[in-house]
Design a protein around this motif. Sequence first.
Motif, PDB file in Angstrom:
ATOM      1  N   PHE A 101       0.817  -1.208   0.000  1.00 30.27           N
ATOM      2  CA  PHE A 101       0.000   0.000   0.000  1.00 30.27           C
ATOM      3  C   PHE A 101       0.854   1.263   0.000  1.00 30.27           C
ATOM      4  CE2 PHE A 101      -0.283  -0.379   4.764  1.00 30.27           C
ATOM      5  CZ  PHE A 101       0.072   0.913   5.117  1.00 30.27           C
ATOM      6  N   ARG A 102       2.062   1.193   0.533  1.00 34.67           N
ATOM      7  CA  ARG A 102       2.933   2.368   0.473  1.00 34.67           C
ATOM      8  C   ARG A 102       3.385   2.650  -0.957  1.00 34.67           C
ATOM      9  NH1 ARG A 102       6.151   0.898   5.906  1.00 34.67           N
ATOM     10  NH2 ARG A 102       4.800   2.002   7.349  1.00 34.67           N
ATOM     11  N   SER A 146      -8.539   0.114  -1.608  1.00 43.05           N
ATOM     12  CA  SER A 146      -8.748  -1.318  -1.439  1.00 43.05           C
ATOM     13  C   SER A 146      -7.624  -1.938  -0.611  1.00 43.05           C
ATOM     14  CB  SER A 146      -8.831  -1.988  -2.808  1.00 43.05           C
ATOM     15  OG  SER A 146      -8.860  -3.381  -2.684  1.00 43.05           O
ATOM     16  N   TRP A 147      -6.384  -1.591  -0.932  1.00 40.28           N
ATOM     17  CA  TRP A 147      -5.238  -2.144  -0.191  1.00 40.28           C
ATOM     18  C   TRP A 147      -5.232  -1.674   1.259  1.00 40.28           C
ATOM     19  CZ3 TRP A 147      -2.561  -6.204  -1.242  1.00 40.28           C
ATOM     20  CH2 TRP A 147      -2.436  -6.626  -2.565  1.00 40.28           C
ATOM     21  N   LEU A 148      -5.585  -0.415   1.477  1.00 44.84           N
ATOM     22  CA  LEU A 148      -5.630   0.092   2.849  1.00 44.84           C
ATOM     23  C   LEU A 148      -6.712  -0.613   3.658  1.00 44.84           C
ATOM     24  CD1 LEU A 148      -5.096   3.891   2.206  1.00 44.84           C
ATOM     25  CD2 LEU A 148      -3.572   2.373   3.476  1.00 44.84           C
ATOM     26  N   ASP A 149      -7.864  -0.820   3.039  1.00 45.44           N
ATOM     27  CA  ASP A 149      -8.949  -1.508   3.741  1.00 45.44           C
ATOM     28  C   ASP A 149      -8.581  -2.954   4.062  1.00 45.44           C
ATOM     29  OD1 ASP A 149     -10.524   0.749   3.781  1.00 45.44           O
ATOM     30  OD2 ASP A 149     -11.632   0.218   1.967  1.00 45.44           O
ATOM     31  N   LYS A 150      -7.882  -3.605   3.141  1.00 46.40           N
ATOM     32  CA  LYS A 150      -7.439  -4.979   3.399  1.00 46.40           C
ATOM     33  C   LYS A 150      -6.447  -5.022   4.559  1.00 46.40           C
ATOM     34  CE  LYS A 150      -8.056  -6.612  -1.307  1.00 46.40           C
ATOM     35  NZ  LYS A 150      -7.395  -6.965  -2.566  1.00 46.40           N
ATOM     36  N   ALA A 205      -5.991   4.601  11.111  1.00 45.82           N
ATOM     37  CA  ALA A 205      -4.799   4.939  10.328  1.00 45.82           C
ATOM     38  C   ALA A 205      -5.113   4.803   8.840  1.00 45.82           C
ATOM     39  CB  ALA A 205      -3.635   4.041  10.710  1.00 45.82           C
ATOM     40  N   ALA A 206      -5.840   3.765   8.474  1.00 51.44           N
ATOM     41  CA  ALA A 206      -6.233   3.579   7.076  1.00 51.44           C
ATOM     42  C   ALA A 206      -7.099   4.745   6.618  1.00 51.44           C
ATOM     43  CB  ALA A 206      -6.975   2.264   6.906  1.00 51.44           C
ATOM     44  N   SER A 207      -8.022   5.141   7.460  1.00 47.41           N
ATOM     45  CA  SER A 207      -8.902   6.259   7.146  1.00 47.41           C
ATOM     46  C   SER A 207      -8.101   7.553   6.993  1.00 47.41           C
ATOM     47  CB  SER A 207      -9.945   6.410   8.244  1.00 47.41           C
ATOM     48  OG  SER A 207     -10.797   7.476   7.967  1.00 47.41           O
ATOM     49  N   ARG A 208      -7.131   7.733   7.854  1.00 48.90           N
ATOM     50  CA  ARG A 208      -6.292   8.932   7.803  1.00 48.90           C
ATOM     51  C   ARG A 208      -5.470   8.974   6.512  1.00 48.90           C
ATOM     52  NH1 ARG A 208      -3.928   8.133  12.423  1.00 48.90           N
ATOM     53  NH2 ARG A 208      -2.015   7.273  11.574  1.00 48.90           N
ATOM     54  N   TYR A 209      -4.893   7.833   6.130  1.00 46.49           N
ATOM     55  CA  TYR A 209      -4.136   7.762   4.880  1.00 46.49           C
ATOM     56  C   TYR A 209      -5.027   8.114   3.689  1.00 46.49           C
ATOM     57  CZ  TYR A 209      -0.072   5.329   6.920  1.00 46.49           C
ATOM     58  OH  TYR A 209       1.044   4.989   7.637  1.00 46.49           O
TER      59      TYR A 209
END
Length: 90
Positions: free
Chosen positions: A28-29, A55-59, A70-74
């Motif tokens: 994801f990075r 999608s990758w952040l949610d996974k 953190a995913a939401s913030r990204y």
Amino acid sequence: MAHSRSAKKRVRQSDKRRIVNRALKARFRSQMKKVLVLAKAKGDGVQKEYRELVSWLDKAAAKHVIHKNAASRYKSRVAAKIKSLAAAAK
């Protein structure tokens, strides 16, 4: 060093999980960098790549590799960056 059988097993499990978690984070990075480079270059397909990033952040959040906040913030920060770059291009 682990002495009992269960401790040795935990070490093996931790090693496997660390490898998987690092791969997910790297994925994801690199996707995040790809989205930002496309946005700066005003390239086509930014939205498609952004959806892939989401999608990758949610996974990663679902598998507890990163926290859901953190995913939401990204996602929020990348979306804001895309929006500001698009506005600056006009």
